[in-house]
Design a protein around this motif. Structure first.
Motif, PDB file in Angstrom:
ATOM      1  N   LYS A  47      22.896  26.198  43.810  1.00  0.00           N
ATOM      2  CA  LYS A  47      21.896  27.258  43.958  1.00  0.00           C
ATOM      3  C   LYS A  47      20.479  26.686  43.766  1.00  0.00           C
ATOM      4  CE  LYS A  47      20.948  31.836  42.216  1.00  0.00           C
ATOM      5  NZ  LYS A  47      20.941  32.563  40.971  1.00  0.00           N
ATOM      6  N   SER A  48      20.342  25.891  42.735  1.00  0.00           N
ATOM      7  CA  SER A  48      19.047  25.329  42.398  1.00  0.00           C
ATOM      8  C   SER A  48      18.597  24.318  43.451  1.00  0.00           C
ATOM      9  CB  SER A  48      19.158  24.674  41.028  1.00  0.00           C
ATOM     10  OG  SER A  48      17.954  24.128  40.667  1.00  0.00           O
ATOM     11  N   LEU A  49      19.569  23.537  43.931  1.00  0.00           N
ATOM     12  CA  LEU A  49      19.282  22.521  44.945  1.00  0.00           C
ATOM     13  C   LEU A  49      18.869  23.184  46.256  1.00  0.00           C
ATOM     14  CD1 LEU A  49      19.374  19.478  44.883  1.00  0.00           C
ATOM     15  CD2 LEU A  49      21.730  19.545  45.687  1.00  0.00           C
ATOM     16  N   GLY A  50      19.480  24.313  46.548  1.00  0.00           N
ATOM     17  CA  GLY A  50      19.130  25.080  47.749  1.00  0.00           C
ATOM     18  C   GLY A  50      17.653  25.440  47.706  1.00  0.00           C
ATOM     19  N   ARG A  51      17.207  25.829  46.523  1.00  0.00           N
ATOM     20  CA  ARG A  51      15.801  26.209  46.318  1.00  0.00           C
ATOM     21  C   ARG A  51      14.872  25.004  46.512  1.00  0.00           C
ATOM     22  NH1 ARG A  51      13.084  29.674  41.602  1.00  0.00           N
ATOM     23  NH2 ARG A  51      11.220  28.416  41.428  1.00  0.00           N
ATOM     24  N   VAL A  52      15.286  23.879  45.943  1.00  0.00           N
ATOM     25  CA  VAL A  52      14.480  22.656  46.063  1.00  0.00           C
ATOM     26  C   VAL A  52      14.406  22.209  47.525  1.00  0.00           C
ATOM     27  CG1 VAL A  52      14.377  20.192  45.439  1.00  0.00           C
ATOM     28  CG2 VAL A  52      15.012  21.879  43.712  1.00  0.00           C
ATOM     29  N   LYS A  60      13.525  23.408  58.265  1.00  0.00           N
ATOM     30  CA  LYS A  60      14.301  22.364  58.954  1.00  0.00           C
ATOM     31  C   LYS A  60      15.724  22.351  58.410  1.00  0.00           C
ATOM     32  CE  LYS A  60      10.123  19.574  59.287  1.00  0.00           C
ATOM     33  NZ  LYS A  60       9.357  18.670  58.436  1.00  0.00           N
ATOM     34  N   GLU A  61      16.552  23.221  58.995  1.00  0.00           N
ATOM     35  CA  GLU A  61      17.925  23.428  58.503  1.00  0.00           C
ATOM     36  C   GLU A  61      18.729  22.128  58.341  1.00  0.00           C
ATOM     37  OE1 GLU A  61      19.669  26.090  57.455  1.00  0.00           O
ATOM     38  OE2 GLU A  61      17.894  27.383  57.617  1.00  0.00           O
ATOM     39  N   GLY A  62      18.667  21.280  59.402  1.00  0.00           N
ATOM     40  CA  GLY A  62      19.457  20.045  59.414  1.00  0.00           C
ATOM     41  C   GLY A  62      19.086  19.127  58.247  1.00  0.00           C
ATOM     42  N   GLU A  63      17.791  18.978  58.040  1.00  0.00           N
ATOM     43  CA  GLU A  63      17.334  18.092  56.952  1.00  0.00           C
ATOM     44  C   GLU A  63      17.687  18.661  55.584  1.00  0.00           C
ATOM     45  OE1 GLU A  63      13.355  16.446  57.390  1.00  0.00           O
ATOM     46  OE2 GLU A  63      13.538  16.730  59.549  1.00  0.00           O
ATOM     47  N   MET A  64      17.595  19.997  55.480  1.00  0.00           N
ATOM     48  CA  MET A  64      17.950  20.661  54.215  1.00  0.00           C
ATOM     49  C   MET A  64      19.409  20.375  53.863  1.00  0.00           C
ATOM     50  SD  MET A  64      16.022  24.338  54.458  1.00  0.00           S
ATOM     51  CE  MET A  64      17.275  25.274  53.685  1.00  0.00           C
ATOM     52  N   GLU A  65      20.258  20.544  54.891  1.00  0.00           N
ATOM     53  CA  GLU A  65      21.702  20.313  54.675  1.00  0.00           C
ATOM     54  C   GLU A  65      21.992  18.862  54.316  1.00  0.00           C
ATOM     55  OE1 GLU A  65      24.504  21.537  57.744  1.00  0.00           O
ATOM     56  OE2 GLU A  65      23.567  23.527  57.616  1.00  0.00           O
ATOM     57  N   GLY A  66      21.333  17.939  55.056  1.00  0.00           N
ATOM     58  CA  GLY A  66      21.534  16.510  54.815  1.00  0.00           C
ATOM     59  C   GLY A  66      21.135  16.126  53.395  1.00  0.00           C
ATOM     60  N   TYR A  67      20.000  16.664  52.960  1.00  0.00           N
ATOM     61  CA  TYR A  67      19.498  16.352  51.609  1.00  0.00           C
ATOM     62  C   TYR A  67      20.470  16.869  50.544  1.00  0.00           C
ATOM     63  CZ  TYR A  67      16.490  16.512  47.463  1.00  0.00           C
ATOM     64  OH  TYR A  67      15.984  16.351  46.207  1.00  0.00           O
ATOM     65  N   THR A  68      20.905  18.119  50.725  1.00  0.00           N
ATOM     66  CA  THR A  68      21.827  18.724  49.751  1.00  0.00           C
ATOM     67  C   THR A  68      23.124  17.920  49.688  1.00  0.00           C
ATOM     68  OG1 THR A  68      20.876  20.865  50.296  1.00  0.00           O
ATOM     69  CG2 THR A  68      22.956  20.903  49.098  1.00  0.00           C
TER      70      THR A  68
END
Ligand code: CAA
Ligand code: NAD
Length: 292
Positions: A47-52, A60-68
């Motif tokens: 949850k917290s990582l989603g926020r970060v 940028k959905e793809g980058e968000m997912e990759g980072y998580t």
């Protein structure tokens, strides 16, 4: 020097510590007593990582997912405490605030962890030396305090009586690598922040009890007159009335031994009444303010 980190306790603090460590390239093992507690910790982190990620890669959905995925890939969970420390360079303990349970855990880990492994406790109110005494003399030199304030940037790094300079320097370096700002403090009750905050919050309650001013007006005064982000009653509700009571009760025993002035931790009947009624602050829906 420190690559492999094991965090004990997958609650609010342990999950936060595991998260910032994983975000900053450490390989983290998160350990707790049950699989359920570990799942709870992973949920807090997700949850917290989603926020970060949202803040970092807005839109940028793809980058968000990759980072998580990359950060979560740095975290492994384990209930077996011995196995969890078999290759640890550093252990950070964030389990419940009980001297006995913390000592039992560290005493056990002392025989399981590598000789060079550094031990650290995230205790808010206990003495690092008292906890470290569960370990061998050699380990006590490699034992310090790391007091986190998630999500804030501060970490108090505690140099206890037996903590070596090398251990202290490593702990400072690790907190910097986690993107935090370290400050140094001796092993005194409440270190820096809580030593100042707890007596301040207790005096605010006593001020309201005496009828000098209302909680609302005291909060407004400290927010607008001293620039604090939250007045003392909002902060009490945020920290938890039970947590504050637990800490100050423990310190009253230290006051009996002259380790802290008695008047700083004088008991408040109003605070105790609210705790007895289950009004613990935000987490219970009511404290000094109503959150329902
Ligand atoms: N995960 C990661 N980071 C988070 C986060 C989360 N779940 N929640 C917030 N953050 C980060 C944000 O990204 C932001 O960081 P940047 O400035 O680098 O972007 C920072 O935390 C502040 O977040 P926000 O601006 O979104 O939140 P806010 O403005 O509502 O502030 C607050 C929230 C920081 C808690 C603020 O209200 C505050 O400072 N309150 C006072 C808190 C305080 O004094 N606490 C007492 C500590 S002592 C204690 O806790 C006692 C004890 O040990 C028992
Ligand atoms: P929490 O209750 O959210 O989590 C504690 C976790 O420890 C639970 O998941 C529990 O199952 C686990 N646990 C208990 N015994 C264990 C054991 N023997 N081995 C492994 N795991 C065990 O607590 P929290 O709020 O995260 O606080 C943890 C520590 O951090 C305490 O020492 C507290 O004083 C300190 N601290 C808390 C805050 C805060 O604001 N909550 C701030 C700074 C420091």
């Amino acid at each position: 020097m420190v690559k492999n980190l094991t965090v004990f306790g997958a609650g609010l603090m342990g999950a936060g510590i595991a998260q910032v460590a994983a975000q900053n390239g450490f390989k983290v093992i998160l350990s707790d007593v049950t699989e359920k507690a570990l799942q709870n910790g992973l949920q807090i982190i997700q949850k917290s990582l989603g926020r970060v990620a949202k803040k970092k890669f807005a839109g940028k959905e793809g980058e968000m997912e990759g980072y998580t995925r990359e950060v979560m890939g740095n975290i492994t969970t384990m209930t077996d405490a011995g196995e969890a420390v078999s290759s640890a360079d550093l252990i950070i303990e964030a389990i419940i605030e009980s001297i006995k349970i913390k000592r039992d855990l560290f005493g056990f880990l002392d025989s399981k962890a590598n000789q060079r492994c550094i031990f650290a406790s995230n205790t808010s109110s206990l003495s690092i030396r008292d906890i470290a005494e569960a370990c061998s003399t050699e380990r006590q030199a490699r034992f310090g305090g790391l007091h986190f304030f998630n999500p804030m940037k501060l970490v108090e790094v505690i140099k206890a009586q037996n903590t070596s300079q090398e251990t202290f320097d490593t702990l400072v370096a690790v907190t910097k690598q986690m993107g935090k700002v370290p400050v140094s403090c001796k092993d005194t009750p409440g270190f820096i922040v809580n030593r100042l905050l707890i007596p301040y919050m207790l005096e605010a309650v006593r001020m309201a009890e005496r009828g000098d001013a209302s909680p609302h007006d005291i909060d407004t005064a400290m927010e607008l007159g001293a620039g604090y982000p939250m007045g003392p009653f909002k902060l009490l509700d945020f920290v938890g009335l039970d947590t504050t009571t637990f800490i100050s009760d423990g310190w009253r025993e230290k006051a009996e031994r002259g380790e802290i002035p008695k008047e700083l931790v004088e008991k408040s009947a109003l605070l105790q009444k609210l705790v007895d009624e289950g009004k613990l602050g935000r987490k219970s829906g009511q404290g000094f303010y109503d959150y329902s």
